[in-house]
Design an enzyme around this catalytic site. Structure first.
Site, PDB file in Angstrom:
ATOM      1  N   LEU A 293     128.360  83.778  42.038  1.00 46.75           N
ATOM      2  CA  LEU A 293     128.032  83.788  43.521  1.00 46.75           C
ATOM      3  C   LEU A 293     128.272  84.655  43.916  1.00 46.75           C
ATOM      4  O   LEU A 293     127.086  85.039  45.261  1.00 46.75           O
ATOM      5  CB  LEU A 293     129.208  82.438  44.108  1.00 46.75           C
TER       6      LEU A 293
ATOM      7  N   ASP B 159     143.374  91.185  31.409  1.00 47.01           N
ATOM      8  CA  ASP B 159     142.264  89.655  31.137  1.00 47.01           C
ATOM      9  C   ASP B 159     142.541  89.203  28.907  1.00 47.01           C
ATOM     10  O   ASP B 159     142.292  87.758  29.422  1.00 47.01           O
ATOM     11  CB  ASP B 159     141.289  90.039  31.199  1.00 47.01           C
TER      12      ASP B 159
ATOM     13  N   HIS C  20     144.158  91.778  69.342  1.00 46.54           N
ATOM     14  CA  HIS C  20     143.482  91.768  69.980  1.00 46.54           C
ATOM     15  C   HIS C  20     141.790  92.775  70.342  1.00 46.54           C
ATOM     16  O   HIS C  20     142.533  93.931  70.484  1.00 46.54           O
ATOM     17  CB  HIS C  20     143.383  90.885  71.344  1.00 46.54           C
TER      18      HIS C  20
ATOM     19  N   TYR D  55     133.271  82.820  40.975  1.00 44.74           N
ATOM     20  CA  TYR D  55     132.736  83.298  41.631  1.00 44.74           C
ATOM     21  C   TYR D  55     132.092  84.937  40.979  1.00 44.74           C
ATOM     22  O   TYR D  55     131.176  85.263  41.903  1.00 44.74           O
ATOM     23  CB  TYR D  55     134.270  84.844  42.445  1.00 44.74           C
TER      24      TYR D  55
ATOM     25  N   GLY E 228     125.601  79.158  36.752  1.00 45.01           N
ATOM     26  CA  GLY E 228     126.710  79.569  36.573  1.00 45.01           C
ATOM     27  C   GLY E 228     127.795  79.391  38.650  1.00 45.01           C
ATOM     28  O   GLY E 228     126.801  79.597  38.856  1.00 45.01           O
ATOM     29  N   ALA E 229     128.783  79.087  38.381  1.00 42.65           N
ATOM     30  CA  ALA E 229     129.519  78.797  39.644  1.00 42.65           C
ATOM     31  C   ALA E 229     130.714  79.543  40.018  1.00 42.65           C
ATOM     32  O   ALA E 229     131.514  79.187  40.790  1.00 42.65           O
ATOM     33  CB  ALA E 229     129.187  77.141  40.340  1.00 42.65           C
TER      34      ALA E 229
ATOM     35  N   GLY F 288     131.008  82.266  32.063  1.00 40.08           N
ATOM     36  CA  GLY F 288     132.548  82.550  32.203  1.00 40.08           C
ATOM     37  C   GLY F 288     132.621  83.714  30.877  1.00 40.08           C
ATOM     38  O   GLY F 288     131.527  84.464  30.703  1.00 40.08           O
TER      39      GLY F 288
END
Lengths: 515, 186
Positions: free
Chosen positions: A230, A352, A490, A227, A224-225, A311
């Site tokens: 990965l 979800d 900074h 998140y 799977g690709a 998925g």
């Protein structure tokens, strides 16, 4: 009037009358089904506003038999363990990559002739990490039980399903059944990983199992690709596992292409193998308890673990929604709602399991609270699903808010968007890692009078921490001028976002110069 | 025949000696006359005792009294581990009738400090459990009803109950404070 202000103008949430009245005579005012992020937030908020609430949470074991306590996906098999494993893996990688550059070495080890200490060799014990994370999660399960008790929410560790629109049947882990009635119901059952549908797909584990593995996962294939795939591949590789990711088409569908490609490139540079344009066609058990995977391109390989992350499917199958006329989207089984109210007026849905809801914990929590306030607090405010920041915790993190470049072009036209971008080396990597760059870009509505920002993207360390503040300004109509008028802090990576000046259209090199 | 039995005795004694040295945890002190008597009563192999007079003393607890395990065998104390609220209630009620103090250790398997003090608490129970004090250990995941009844929020939590009422609550693995409280309320 500022166009941004018009867009963020929120109409009142118009709800259908659901027949609730003070003397309804049912056991509870509200029964929440699902004890995850959304369910618990809604239950506690409703109880706080005076409602009599029961929360039913029951975890159906994964195909591997994994189960967990109160808290839902995020706490048990999602955000929390994922981030902890990511932190652990990043820590190890950082020690290995950076320590000697900062003069850190093992006690008693002599530096070389140039005065440089040798690279610290690291080992990462899977069982120790897993046990410590699991102990922490179990303390959270306990904390949530106490939380419900303190807010007077009745916690029922039982599986609920609808008998009619005022009655649910409950089954406990011993199989004993009972019934409770309520004036209103809130379905917040979330989703579960979609299993691999190839031959032998049942040999694969899912994200429900990976955080509980009682043996080192070893050489792993992530299918799977998304998140999820990965992120898991990322922390496993960071823990020195041999990891391969099988990708059917593109990485991180739905996210900005350029940023997704950068994540892929970084992972490749850091040892993750990618097999592209393939799917697994067959999994079979071979000796030493390993799995041989045959891919759609004819190649094959043997792995210790196969993780399927193709998925997630809404967990509505055992609810018996048909018996209460609650409409679902046939493509994903999610409950269709308007202002979180389903086609059966006294049955609501959030998180979800709700069609159209971004699958994120904070969204479910906010929607749950907003709904409770509308049901029991006299509020009319709808949930705002626009401009929600999110972060992907891959080895190089990616945070974004608003539109991807592709969606921005689709909405405003190629000439309607100006892209400001910059590639830079974060200071923390400047001593040790000269080949890894971070990246920042913002998308601006070129046709608006004040160059309204429509998307912000950052790929680099601490992405989640960086993006949160920009989320506040985006919700309030941030413009390019306001952004660049802000003095940067900074030295940080975040200041790159307020100093962006190079446009993509100019063709100038986006790589950073000196300080 | 006599030779065989003597060798047999020596072997048995040697085994007992090895077993006892293994049981010595930390720091031995010379035994008192009373311990000699208890040891004889408790230890099954009287021959080895008479021959060697082996004593062992366990690690000193960082508190007032020392706890002695004679040759690894307890002095008759007991640590109750009820798994239902009913069992907890029954133990508390019975202790109340007998005017005994009840100490409950609310613990969890995932709680580091709980695991660390577990052996110490067990020793306390072994030493003087069931005489004036009834020791209970309740796992909050196995018996959530008991944890809820006593509003346990963090672990370890020690409750001292006298006559059915909570007399003292101690949060955290504070053994000296626990010992002081037990001495005060028993």
């Amino acid at each position: 009037m500022n166009p941004a202000k018009l867009e963020s103008y929120k109409p009142e949430a118009v709800m259908v009358a659901d027949g609730n009245k003070a003397d309804h005579g049912y056991d509870y005012d509200l029964v929440v089904i699902g004890g995850g992020s959304g369910g618990m937030a809604a239950a506690k908020e409703a109880a706080l506003l005076g409602a009599k609430v029961a929360l039913c949470d029951f975890v159906k074991p994964s195909p591997e038999g994994t189960t967990w306590g109160l808290g839902g996906t995020c706490v048990n098999v999602g955000c929390i363990p994922k981030k902890l494993f990511h932190i652990g893996a990043t820590l190890r990688e950082s020690i290995q990559a950076d320590a000697n550059f900062f003069g850190i070495s093992s006690v008693g080890v002599k530096p070389d002739e140039m005065g440089q200490p040798p690279t610290l060799k690291t080992d990462q014990n899977w069982m120790a990490v897993k046990d410590n994370i699991q102990n922490y999660i179990r303390s959270l399960n306990f904390k949530y039980r106490v939380g419900l008790r303190e807010k007077s929410v009745q916690y029922l560790n039982k599986l609920a399903s609808f008998k009619d629109n005022h009655t649910v049947e409950l089954v406990d882990k011993k199989g004993q059944t009972s019934e409770i009635t309520a004036s209103r119901f809130l379905v917040a059952t979330g989703g579960r990983p979609t299993p691999l549908d190839c031959e032998g797909g049942d040999l694969a584990i899912s994200s429900d199992d990976v955080f509980f593995l009682d043996k080192d996962p070893g050489k792993t294939l992530c299918v799977g690709a998304s998140y999820i795939s990965l992120e898991c591949a990322g922390f496993l590789a960071g823990m020195s596992k041999d990891v391969t990711v099988a990708v059917r088409s593109i990485l991180l569908r739905g996210f900005d292409r350029e940023c997704s490609e950068r994540i892929g490139d970084y992972m490749k540079e850091h040892g993750v193998k990618f097999k592209t344009k393939v799917t697994p066609s067959k999994l079979e058990r071979v000796e030493n308890d390993r799995i041989k995977v045959t891919f759609s391109d004819g190649t094959d390989d043997v792995y210790d673990t196969v993780l399927g992350a193709v998925g997630r499917t809404a967990d509505t199958i055992k609810l018996r929604l048909e018996s209460v006329n609650v409409d679902t989207n046939p493509k994903n089984r999610k409950i269709k709602t308007i202002n979180e109210q389903s086609s059966c007026p006294n049955i609501y849905a959030i998180g979800d399991v709700m069609d159209g809801c971004p699958e994120l914990t904070p969204v479910a929590i906010q929607a749950g609270k907003a709904l409770a306030r509308r049901l029991y607090g006299g509020s009319k405010e709808p949930m705002d699903y626009i401009n929600i920041c999110t972060t992907v915790f891959t080895p190089i993190e990616y945070a974004c808010i608003g539109l991807s470049e592709e969606d921005a072009i689709a909405k405003h036209g190629k000439d309607g968007i100006e892209v400001y971008h910059r590639e830079f080396l974060p200071l923390e990597w400047s001593l040790s890692r000269h080949d890894s760059n971070a990246f920042a870009k913002i998308l601006v509505d070129a046709k608006s009078s004040d160059e309204q920002v429509v998307g912000i993207h950052y790929v680099g360390p601490n992405a989640g921490e960086i993006m949160q503040g920009y989320g506040v300004s985006m919700k309030n109509g941030l413009t390019y001028r306001q952004l660049t008028d802000t003095v940067g802090i900074h030295p940080t990576s975040s200041e790159e976002l307020v100093t962006l000046s190079i446009t993509k259209s100019s063709g100038d090199d986006a790589a950073a110069g000196g300080c | 025949m006599v030779l065989l039995s003597f060798r047999g005795l020596l072997v048995t004694a040697a085994v007992a000696f090895v077993a006892c040295t293994v049981a010595v945890v930390h720091g031995c002190t010379s035994p008192s006359p009373s311990q000699l008597k208890t040891c004889g009563n408790n230890h099954s192999n009287n021959n080895s005792n008479l021959l060697f007079g082996i004593r062992s003393e366990s690690k000193k607890v960082a508190s007032a009294s020392s706890i002695v395990l004679i040759n690894g065998i307890s002095r008759g104390g007991e640590l109750h581990e009820p798994s239902t609220l009913k069992e907890v209630n029954d133990l508390v009620t019975r202790a109340g009738i007998q005017n005994k103090l009840v100490v409950i250790d609310f613990t969890a398997s995932w709680c580091g400090p709980c695991q660390q003090i577990a052996p110490v608490y067990k020793q306390m129970a072994d030493e003087f459990g069931n005489e004036e004090v009834v020791f209970l250990k309740v796992d909050v995941d196995e018996c959530p009803d008991a944890a809820a009844k006593y509003s346990v929020k963090a672990m370890p939590t020690f409750l001292l109950i006298k006559g059915g009422q909570v007399a003292k609550t101690i949060l955290g693995a504070n053994i000296p404070e626990l010992k002081t409280a037990i001495d005060m309320y028993k």
